[in-house]
Design an enzyme around this catalytic site. Structure first.
Site, PDB file in Angstrom:
ATOM      1  N   HIS A  47       1.001   6.031  10.404  1.00 34.44           N
ATOM      2  CA  HIS A  47       2.200   6.370   9.869  1.00 34.44           C
ATOM      3  C   HIS A  47       2.934   4.967  10.342  1.00 34.44           C
ATOM      4  O   HIS A  47       3.461   3.918  10.170  1.00 34.44           O
ATOM      5  CB  HIS A  47       3.304   7.246  10.077  1.00 34.44           C
ATOM      6  CG  HIS A  47       4.252   7.096   9.196  1.00 34.44           C
ATOM      7  ND1 HIS A  47       5.820   6.530   9.695  1.00 34.44           N
ATOM      8  CD2 HIS A  47       4.535   7.440   8.100  1.00 34.44           C
ATOM      9  CE1 HIS A  47       6.579   6.905   9.107  1.00 34.44           C
ATOM     10  NE2 HIS A  47       5.956   7.065   8.191  1.00 34.44           N
ATOM     11  N   ARG A 153       3.974   3.489  -2.653  1.00 34.26           N
ATOM     12  CA  ARG A 153       3.957   5.094  -2.050  1.00 34.26           C
ATOM     13  C   ARG A 153       5.873   5.277  -2.222  1.00 34.26           C
ATOM     14  O   ARG A 153       6.710   5.090  -1.433  1.00 34.26           O
ATOM     15  CB  ARG A 153       4.150   5.055  -0.239  1.00 34.26           C
ATOM     16  CG  ARG A 153       3.207   4.595  -0.415  1.00 34.26           C
ATOM     17  CD  ARG A 153       2.477   3.988   1.528  1.00 34.26           C
ATOM     18  NE  ARG A 153       2.113   3.161   2.349  1.00 34.26           N
ATOM     19  CZ  ARG A 153       2.020   1.745   2.205  1.00 34.26           C
ATOM     20  NH1 ARG A 153       2.815   1.387   1.706  1.00 34.26           N
ATOM     21  NH2 ARG A 153       0.818   1.378   2.902  1.00 34.26           N
ATOM     22  N   ARG A 209       1.560   5.061  -6.538  1.00 32.59           N
ATOM     23  CA  ARG A 209       1.250   6.690  -6.422  1.00 32.59           C
ATOM     24  C   ARG A 209       2.480   7.358  -6.765  1.00 32.59           C
ATOM     25  O   ARG A 209       3.691   7.170  -5.861  1.00 32.59           O
ATOM     26  CB  ARG A 209       0.109   6.518  -4.860  1.00 32.59           C
ATOM     27  CG  ARG A 209      -0.132   7.643  -4.602  1.00 32.59           C
ATOM     28  CD  ARG A 209      -0.028   7.529  -3.318  1.00 32.59           C
ATOM     29  NE  ARG A 209       0.558   7.530  -2.069  1.00 32.59           N
ATOM     30  CZ  ARG A 209       0.028   7.630  -0.556  1.00 32.59           C
ATOM     31  NH1 ARG A 209      -1.464   6.832  -0.488  1.00 32.59           N
ATOM     32  NH2 ARG A 209       0.979   6.973  -0.052  1.00 32.59           N
ATOM     33  N   CYS A 422      -6.477  -0.139  -1.857  1.00 33.93           N
ATOM     34  CA  CYS A 422      -5.043  -0.658  -1.038  1.00 33.93           C
ATOM     35  C   CYS A 422      -5.503   0.233  -0.124  1.00 33.93           C
ATOM     36  O   CYS A 422      -4.262   0.241   0.413  1.00 33.93           O
ATOM     37  CB  CYS A 422      -4.299   0.322  -1.808  1.00 33.93           C
ATOM     38  SG  CYS A 422      -5.176   1.960  -2.317  1.00 33.93           S
TER      39      CYS A 422
END
Length: 464
Positions: A47, A153, A209, A422
């Site tokens: 992350h 995202r 997404r 991606c």
């Protein structure tokens, strides 16, 4: 910068470096404020690394020698103690951490940069998109020559201000009615976010997404925040604690996330699809041309995809009826579970595009946790078991063969199927060249890697 250990204290010093064991979406605001980020756990696709790369921010992830004591607000590195407020310097290129303050200077662009970009444009076949979650990220990438967004995202949009309260209310609701009430609060925020991103990348495709992470990432884990949530929802603190505990998973990356969330709680998919379509319709009415592409994450079975696609198409139909106008849009899927590559011919009968999520595909194919593999990857490379870190450079012999199979199977059903990548490999030159060799239409990477990807895409085409 000066060391801080908590994201909500990143503004404590004019120049701070956020030091964490690992980061989570809850740390986003502090990551924005900090000049750099250092984590003890993680790797290239953790992350911290992914988010920092998108921000163009210096990050050293997976520094295993760093031992953090949050209570005492100190970290220990091989016997050396560094306290909150002490100065450290990071080199994101080498992964080195220096004690004290090192003088730095901003990089400068030479005239040769523009010439190289012009040459890349002239010789490339495969286009380069960007991974962007905000209009600012999209604008930066567009200035670097990105032609669209390959991954937006949506989860990163939920952590600001009132949004996180509504998101937590939705998660902790025990009835569909309660979830829908909270989702109604989130809808205008999402719609405004999508309007901004679609407008910033007008004229190009924008792949959005649907919600992907497990829900426990959004809920409050500290008692003070849980108390606030209890007061907000009109329930007891013990009830909130019990609900948070119920969301705990032993292996969340393989748990209740991605399309599994949307199929369990279809109202989440309805809200997000409505926000995307309404945003595009609103922009059309202002004369802005957009091309939204709605992406269903983490499918391993065509039936998982179809259930989600049906909800999206039905929601779009309702919006078109309400607004009295239509827009063009696509619905496709992220190919990141190995089974999806093996059954890509079945998926291609339903999906309008594929986007390979090679971060998770690498994780699931090799059986390596991308947040923990740093503990042994250096040893594996040193002993010749692996040539490279597979999260940095695509494993063409293993993961690459699944990608090729997925492309071939998908195109056997639909020769015109739009296909891209991606994962973070989309900005690594040898991986970009591999993507060109299997016939992908585009690669997508974080904004500041777009120039490198454009050059690699041109080189791949020249070498054919």
């Amino acid at each position: 910068g000066q060391v801080v250990f908590f994201a909500d204290e990143a503004a404590k010093y004019p120049k701070s470096i956020l030091v964490r064991v690992e980061t989570s979406p809850e740390d986003l605001e502090g990551m924005h404020i900090a000049k750099g980020i250092l984590t003890a756990r993680g790797g290239m696709t953790s992350h911290a690394a992914v988010v920092a790369r998108g921000m163009g921010k210096c990050c050293v992830s997976g520094a295993g020698a760093v031992k953090i004591n949050y209570r005492a607000r100190v970290m220990n590195v091989d016997g050396k103690e560094i306290k909150e407020g002490d100065w450290i310097s990071l080199d994101g290129s080498t992964g080195k951490v220096y004690e004290g303050k090192i003088l730095t200077k901003d990089p400068e662009m030479s005239g040769d940069f523009a010439k190289i970009m012009d040459l890349a444009e002239k010789y490339t076949r495969m286009s380069v998109r960007t991974n962007a979650d905000s209009p600012n990220d999209a604008t930066i990438a567009r200035q670097f020559g990105a032609k669209g967004i390959g991954l937006c995202r949506t989860e990163h949009m939920f952590f600001e201000g009132e949004r996180i309260k509504a998101m937590r209310e939705m998660i902790l609701s025990t009835t569909e009615k309660g979830r829908r009430k909270a989702l109604d609060k989130l809808l205008p925020y999402q719609r405004a976010d999508f309007e901004g991103i679609l407008e910033a990348m007008q004229g190009y495709g924008v792949t959005i997404r649907l919600l992907d992470p497990p829900l426990h990432e959004f809920v409050p884990h500290e008692e003070a925040n849980q108390k606030d949530m209890a007061d907000e929802m009109g329930i007891s603190l013990d009830e909130v604690k019990a609900l948070v505990e119920s969301l705990h998973e032993f292996n969340p990356m393989l748990g209740h996330r991605g399309c599994r969330l949307g199929n369990t709680y279809p109202e989440i998919t309805e809200m997000q699809a409505r926000a995307i379509i309404e945003a595009a319709v609103n922009l059309k009415q202002r004369g802005v041309k957009t091309y939204p592409e709605i992406m269903v994450p983490l499918i391993g079975n065509v039936k998982e995809y179809k259930l989600q696609a049906d909800i999206i198409h039905e929601t779009a139909r309702k919006v078109f009826e309400e607004k009295g106008t239509k827009i063009d849009y696509l619905v496709g899927t992220m190919i990141e579970v190995p089974r999806a590559t093996l059954t890509a011919d079945q998926v291609a009968k339903e999906a309008q595009f594929f986007s390979f999520g090679t971060n998770d595909l690498t994780q699931m194919t090799l059986g390596f946790s991308r947040d923990d593999a740093g503990k042994f990857l250096d040893v594996y490379i040193e002993k010749g078991i692996l040539k490279n870190d597979p999260f940095q450079i695509l494993d063409q012999e293993g993961v690459g063969q699944l990608v090729k199979m997925g492309v071939d199977k998908g195109r056997s059903v639909d020769p015109e199927l739009k296909i891209g990548i991606c994962g973070e490999h989309g900005g690594e030159p040898s991986s970009v060249m591999f993507c060109d060799s299997v016939g992908m239409d585009y690669v997508s990477c974080s904004p500041f890697r777009v120039p490198i990807a454009r050059v690699a895409a041109a080189q791949a085409n020249i070498r054919k």
